[in-house]
Motif scaffolding. Structure first.
Motif, PDB file in Angstrom:
ATOM      1  N   LYS A   1       0.844  -1.215   0.000  1.00 37.43           N
ATOM      2  CA  LYS A   1       0.000   0.000   0.000  1.00 37.43           C
ATOM      3  C   LYS A   1       0.873   1.256   0.000  1.00 37.43           C
ATOM      4  O   LYS A   1       0.694   2.151  -0.832  1.00 37.43           O
ATOM      5  CB  LYS A   1      -0.903   0.026   1.251  1.00 37.43           C
ATOM      6  CG  LYS A   1      -1.900  -1.107   1.347  1.00 37.43           C
ATOM      7  CD  LYS A   1      -2.817  -0.966   2.518  1.00 37.43           C
ATOM      8  CE  LYS A   1      -2.092  -1.085   3.867  1.00 37.43           C
ATOM      9  NZ  LYS A   1      -1.496  -2.423   4.099  1.00 37.43           N
ATOM     10  N   THR A   2       1.803   1.298   0.940  1.00 41.67           N
ATOM     11  CA  THR A   2       2.641   2.488   1.052  1.00 41.67           C
ATOM     12  C   THR A   2       3.534   2.631  -0.182  1.00 41.67           C
ATOM     13  O   THR A   2       3.736   3.739  -0.692  1.00 41.67           O
ATOM     14  CB  THR A   2       3.491   2.430   2.333  1.00 41.67           C
ATOM     15  OG1 THR A   2       2.615   2.196   3.434  1.00 41.67           O
ATOM     16  CG2 THR A   2       4.250   3.718   2.577  1.00 41.67           C
ATOM     17  N   TYR A   3       3.999   1.497  -0.671  1.00 41.51           N
ATOM     18  CA  TYR A   3       4.817   1.533  -1.892  1.00 41.51           C
ATOM     19  C   TYR A   3       4.006   2.117  -3.044  1.00 41.51           C
ATOM     20  O   TYR A   3       4.491   2.946  -3.801  1.00 41.51           O
ATOM     21  CB  TYR A   3       5.300   0.116  -2.224  1.00 41.51           C
ATOM     22  CG  TYR A   3       6.162   0.050  -3.456  1.00 41.51           C
ATOM     23  CD1 TYR A   3       7.526   0.375  -3.391  1.00 41.51           C
ATOM     24  CD2 TYR A   3       5.619  -0.319  -4.697  1.00 41.51           C
ATOM     25  CE1 TYR A   3       8.319   0.338  -4.530  1.00 41.51           C
ATOM     26  CE2 TYR A   3       6.403  -0.356  -5.836  1.00 41.51           C
ATOM     27  CZ  TYR A   3       7.758  -0.032  -5.751  1.00 41.51           C
ATOM     28  OH  TYR A   3       8.533  -0.058  -6.874  1.00 41.51           O
TER      29      TYR A   3
ATOM     30  N   ASN B   1       8.107  12.603   9.436  1.00 39.51           N
ATOM     31  CA  ASN B   1       7.352  12.718  10.682  1.00 39.51           C
ATOM     32  C   ASN B   1       6.629  11.416  11.006  1.00 39.51           C
ATOM     33  O   ASN B   1       6.529  11.024  12.159  1.00 39.51           O
ATOM     34  CB  ASN B   1       6.324  13.849  10.585  1.00 39.51           C
ATOM     35  CG  ASN B   1       6.973  15.209  10.757  1.00 39.51           C
ATOM     36  OD1 ASN B   1       8.072  15.307  11.302  1.00 39.51           O
ATOM     37  ND2 ASN B   1       6.298  16.248  10.281  1.00 39.51           N
ATOM     38  N   ARG B   2       6.139  10.794   9.941  1.00 37.94           N
ATOM     39  CA  ARG B   2       5.388   9.561  10.121  1.00 37.94           C
ATOM     40  C   ARG B   2       6.279   8.473  10.744  1.00 37.94           C
ATOM     41  O   ARG B   2       5.872   7.774  11.667  1.00 37.94           O
ATOM     42  CB  ARG B   2       4.896   9.115   8.744  1.00 37.94           C
ATOM     43  CG  ARG B   2       3.919   7.988   8.714  1.00 37.94           C
ATOM     44  CD  ARG B   2       3.479   7.835   7.281  1.00 37.94           C
ATOM     45  NE  ARG B   2       2.754   6.599   7.058  1.00 37.94           N
ATOM     46  CZ  ARG B   2       2.326   6.224   5.864  1.00 37.94           C
ATOM     47  NH1 ARG B   2       2.564   6.973   4.801  1.00 37.94           N
ATOM     48  NH2 ARG B   2       1.675   5.082   5.722  1.00 37.94           N
ATOM     49  N   ILE B   3       7.515   8.420  10.227  1.00 41.62           N
ATOM     50  CA  ILE B   3       8.442   7.410  10.731  1.00 41.62           C
ATOM     51  C   ILE B   3       8.892   7.753  12.150  1.00 41.62           C
ATOM     52  O   ILE B   3       8.854   6.921  13.051  1.00 41.62           O
ATOM     53  CB  ILE B   3       9.660   7.280   9.787  1.00 41.62           C
ATOM     54  CG1 ILE B   3       9.183   6.724   8.423  1.00 41.62           C
ATOM     55  CG2 ILE B   3      10.730   6.371  10.385  1.00 41.62           C
ATOM     56  CD1 ILE B   3      10.123   7.043   7.267  1.00 41.62           C
TER      57      ILE B   3
ATOM     58  N   VAL C   1      -5.239   8.134   0.190  1.00 44.27           N
ATOM     59  CA  VAL C   1      -5.355   7.474   1.499  1.00 44.27           C
ATOM     60  C   VAL C   1      -4.585   6.159   1.536  1.00 44.27           C
ATOM     61  O   VAL C   1      -4.812   5.269   0.708  1.00 44.27           O
ATOM     62  CB  VAL C   1      -6.838   7.207   1.847  1.00 44.27           C
ATOM     63  CG1 VAL C   1      -6.969   6.742   3.299  1.00 44.27           C
ATOM     64  CG2 VAL C   1      -7.682   8.449   1.604  1.00 44.27           C
ATOM     65  N   ASP C   2      -3.682   6.088   2.480  1.00 38.82           N
ATOM     66  CA  ASP C   2      -2.935   4.847   2.731  1.00 38.82           C
ATOM     67  C   ASP C   2      -3.560   4.237   3.982  1.00 38.82           C
ATOM     68  O   ASP C   2      -3.321   4.691   5.098  1.00 38.82           O
ATOM     69  CB  ASP C   2      -1.455   5.220   2.957  1.00 38.82           C
ATOM     70  CG  ASP C   2      -0.570   3.995   3.096  1.00 38.82           C
ATOM     71  OD1 ASP C   2      -1.104   2.865   3.123  1.00 38.82           O
ATOM     72  OD2 ASP C   2       0.660   4.184   3.195  1.00 38.82           O
ATOM     73  N   LEU C   3      -4.414   3.238   3.765  1.00 33.28           N
ATOM     74  CA  LEU C   3      -5.173   2.691   4.897  1.00 33.28           C
ATOM     75  C   LEU C   3      -4.309   1.765   5.761  1.00 33.28           C
ATOM     76  O   LEU C   3      -3.276   1.262   5.312  1.00 33.28           O
ATOM     77  CB  LEU C   3      -6.387   1.911   4.382  1.00 33.28           C
ATOM     78  CG  LEU C   3      -7.503   2.742   3.733  1.00 33.28           C
ATOM     79  CD1 LEU C   3      -8.486   1.826   3.017  1.00 33.28           C
ATOM     80  CD2 LEU C   3      -8.227   3.600   4.763  1.00 33.28           C
TER      81      LEU C   3
HETATM   82 MG    MG Z   1       2.334   0.831   4.740  1.00 32.24          MG
END
Ligand code: MG
Ligand code: ADP
Length: 803
Positions: free
Chosen positions: A113-115, A215-217, A258-260
């Motif tokens: 998803k993130t990729y 920030n997410r990481i 959106v990355d669920l």
């Molecule tokens: Mg992901």
């Protein structure tokens, strides 16, 4: 074409064609692809799953071993480039035209998803949908110089139903310090506290994106949270104003990427504590997401459960319904993950059935709208000025009226209703509207007065006092409905109870009357109502002649008779000469008491009243005779004119029109002309008489009203003092005191029994518009005369008073 409201936002669906949610599947590349279990259709739009027998046990609960899923596309071994082209390109393009769009990546953790969404940030080639979408937006802006387009971005993370700003400029401290709330307003849904960043170029946008990713990481480490358990929403806000058109309309849109959170069913494997909490939140929010999208696709559903989770609430105006929606399901191609893959594919195929109806978000630029309207207004004013100067109406002012002008109109309306002003000149629409407005104001004031009078009067007559009521009826003071009425002959009176009630043949001065007056508004009528000095003297001298009256002015009619006939001890504060009947245990009915009053203390006022009334009646009779004469003269004039025209036409036919520059007419024609001239003279004279008479009538009417008022007021005071009020309280109820039980305003009494006046008014309206001179000349003359007469009257009154 359907119209549907999403939240509080208004859409129009002019371009609305029904669409379905686009559902794609992306399979993560693997060396261990389960060729025997996963098969794609020839068109690359379907995917078939086949379970082997030995895998069936313990993995799948039911006996089904084959599934087929129809989708919009299966992306196998697809490059990031191809994925973007297939999944996102159209949606992003439409955003610039005002359509909201949402792309969501759904699937098991690790499936890509993130990729897919963000891509590899260190490798340009492998960048995901997010940076590509930003690039496309800026490229399109460059291609559209006709529009001023602004781009803003925000990055929101939802973790365990808490909101986090991934682009917060403040050091990241968590939700307790900067709590964010989801707010809905007519413009849509927004997250209060979430920073939204204006980006003028691609580069700025990228910087923000990378900052968000970092920030997410960092957050996932410092907060000890698993990033695969959170939903991330990157939003691109577009606002496009036309540069070429001075149109106040503009379009806005949002692209939500959106990355669920991972869709795997975590609860099953006996998670505890934090893990369990995460699992519950994820499963719930994903199933609420599904519910919301399905509900949006159902035209029969009114309520969409957006507020069940932060995810659906935050996406409220960008989910299903009227925006473009793409669901990209990331799956593993490996046999070991088949259970989750099946679950993900089921979700995808359910989403695919959902229909949406994309619609443009059109808004109005209030500032621009005001500017445009101002321009238009100025233009129209110019136009009006040109028109007015052509029509010789240069004095007309079209600006809003000030208080003084409105007060002037109010006074005009009052005078019109009183009959002292015959017409209200029409100037423009604004003024007409204000005239009507003031009619309403005056009318409602009068109605209030009537109501309060009624209320006061009714308390004086006990409804259960049958003796009193029957006496009233006998005296002819009560009509069928039980209302009391005034009598016009001056012999006896109603008790001022109900001015709006009627006696047969009587015309009430009520709403109906008001309508008639409205109807005649602007009609050209005859003379006003000046009061002539000569006639004034008549009534005044009569008043002066009365022996008991000490002063000439009617305003100073004797308040009390100078009789002293009571042997009863008088109250201390009561004047000596005050007569009062012995107080009976039950007061006599009012009509009976009124007869007594008229013979006793009220006799003088009653006499004056009757005299004035008879003068009034006489003048009215004369006015009506004059009116008849005027009518007759008018008829005669018309006949003469006809005859004259006939003669003229004969002469013209015979060609005797001109002879050496001299007009030749025969004797008959000559006589007709003379007659007409004479008639005109008579007409003018009679007309002048009528105007004088009318003024006199009006003045007499005023006197009659005053007398009646005085009579009733005195009676009320006398009645209440005599029968109701304890002696020791009477000090406050002297004449002139403000507390007067049962006092009736003059304005109410004016309306009692004046049918003759109404008839007269009507007659005048019929007769007078045919004046021989030009209307405007005539009007001006009348007005001047009115003014002069009014001044004369006032001076006469003053002189009489001084005498
Ligand atoms: Mg992901
Ligand atoms: P998710 O976000 O769904 O948990 P990720 O996107 O983090 O999964 O993917 C997990 C790993 O697999 C990452 O290292 C990512 O680079 C890799 N990966 C996923 N999809 C692809 C793909 N299509 N091509 C190459 N690598 C991929």
């Amino acid at each position: 074409m359907m119209r549907r409201k999403n939240g509080n936002k208004h859409y129009f669906t002019g371009m609305g064609t029904r669409k379905k949610v686009h559902a794609f599947v992306r399979v993560k590349p693997t060396d261990d692809f389960a060729h025997e279990m996963i098969k794609y259709g020839d068109d690359n739009k379907s995917i078939d799953i086949h379970l082997k027998k030995d895998l069936q046990r313990g993995v799948v609960n039911n006996k089904q071993t084959d599934w087929s899923f129809k989708l919009d596309g299966v992306l196998h071994n697809a490059s990031q480039d191809l994925v973007y082209e297939t999944v996102a390109k159209d949606l992003v393009a439409q955003a610039l035209d005002g359509y909201n769009g949402t792309i969501m990546c759904y699937g098991q953790t690790g499936a890509g998803k993130t990729y897919t969404m963000t891509g590899a940030t260190e490798n340009y080639k492998h960048r995901g949908i997010l940076p590509r979408a930003l690039q496309q937006v800026f490229r399109m802006i460059e291609e559209r110089p006709t529009h001023a387009i602004t781009v803003r971005v925000s990055y929101l993370e939802i973790y365990n139903e808490s909101l986090f700003d991934l682009l917060s400029t403040l050091p990241y401290v968590g939700p307790s310090v900067t709590p964010m709330t989801i707010v809905e307003n007519p413009q849509g849904v927004f997250i209060k506290g979430l920073s939204v960043h204006l980006t003028n170029q691609e580069e700025d946008a990228f910087s923000l994106l990378f900052e968000g990713e970092t920030n997410r990481i960092i957050a996932s480490h410092t907060m000890n949270k698993n990033s695969s358990r959170s939903h991330c929403i990157f939003t691109i806000y577009v606002e496009a104003h036309s540069r070429t058109l001075s149109d106040e309309k503009y379009v806005t849109s949002k692209i939500n990427l959106v990355d669920l959170a991972g869709s795997e069913r975590l609860g099953k494997s006996g998670s505890e504590g934090r893990m369990l909490k995460e699992a519950t939140y994820i499963n719930k929010s994903l199933s609420f997401l599904e519910q919301a999208i399905i509900a949006l696709g159902d035209q029969k559903r009114d309520h969409i459960p957006f507020r069940q989770s932060k995810l659906t609430h935050a996406l409220k105006d960008s989910l299903g319904g009227n925006c473009n929606m793409v669901l990209l399901t990331n799956i593993y191609g490996e046999a070991a993950q088949l259970e989750e893959t099946l679950s993900s594919l089921r979700f995808a195929s359910r989403m695919k059935l959902v229909t949406t109806e994309p619609a443009i978000n059109e808004k109005y630029d209030a500032e621009r709208m005001v500017k445009n309207l101002e321009k238009e207004l100025a233009l129209l004013k110019q136009e009006l000025a040109i028109h007015d100067s052509l029509a010789n109406r240069t004095f007309v002012n079209y600006d809003p009226m000030d208080e003084i002008q409105i007060a002037e109109i109010n006074s005009q309306v009052r005078r019109y209703l009183e009959g002292t002003l015959d017409e209200i000149d029409i100037i423009n629409l604004r003024q007409i509207q204000e005239v009507f407005n003031q009619f309403r104001v005056v009318l409602s004031q009068q109605e209030q007065e009537v109501e309060s009078t009624l209320r006061r009067k009714y308390t004086l007559i006990d409804k259960n006092d049958f003796a009193a009521i029957s006496a009233v009826q006998k005296a002819g003071l009560m009509d069928v409905e039980g209302h009391l009425v005034g009598e016009p002959d001056g012999q006896s009176f109603g008790l001022g109870v109900t001015p709006f009630s009627t006696k047969p043949g009587k015309k009430p001065k009520s709403k109906k009357m008001f309508k008639e007056q409205l109807g005649s508004l602007g009609r050209k009528e005859g003379a006003g109502s000046p009061v002539s000095g000569k006639d004034l003297e008549v009534s005044i001298s009569k008043t002066q002649a009365t022996p008991s009256s000490k002063e000439g002015d009617v305003k100073d009619l004797p308040l009390r008779d100078r009789e002293t006939s009571s042997s009863e001890p008088l109250p201390l504060d009561s004047p000596k000469e005050e007569w009062r009947p012995p107080r009976p245990s039950t007061p006599p009915p009012k009509p009976v008491a009124f007869e007594d009053f008229k013979n006793e203390r009220g006799s003088e006022i009653n006499r004056i009243f009757k005299e004035n009334k008879s003068i009034l009646n006489e003048r009215r009779k004369r006015a009506s005779e004059t009116t008849q004469r005027i009518n007759a003269i008018k008829q005669e004039m018309d006949l003469t004119k006809e005859a004259l025209n006939f003669q003229k036409s004969i002469r013209e036919k015979q060609g005797e029109y001109e002879n050496k520059g001299l007009m030749i007419i025969d004797e008959e024609e000559f006589l007709l002309i003379l007659k007409l001239k004479d008639l005109k003279k008579q007409y003018r004279a009679e007309y002048q008489d009528l105007r004088d008479l009318r003024a006199e009538i009006q003045y007499c009417q005023h006197l009659v009203d005053q007398c009646r008022h005085r009579l009733l007021t005195e009676f009320d005071i006398w009645y209440n003092e005599s029968f109701f009020i304890p002696d020791d309280m009477q000090v406050s109820l002297k004449p002139g005191s403000s507390i007067r039980p049962g006092m009736v305003p003059v304005s109410r009494l004016v309306s009692l029994g004046e049918d003759d006046q109404d008839k007269f008014n009507q007659l005048q309206q019929r007769v007078l518009p045919e004046g021989p001179d030009s209307i405007s000349f005539y009007n001006a003359k009348v007005k001047t005369e009115q003014k002069r007469n009014y001044l004369k009257t006032m001076m006469g009154l003053q002189q009489a008073h001084r005498k």
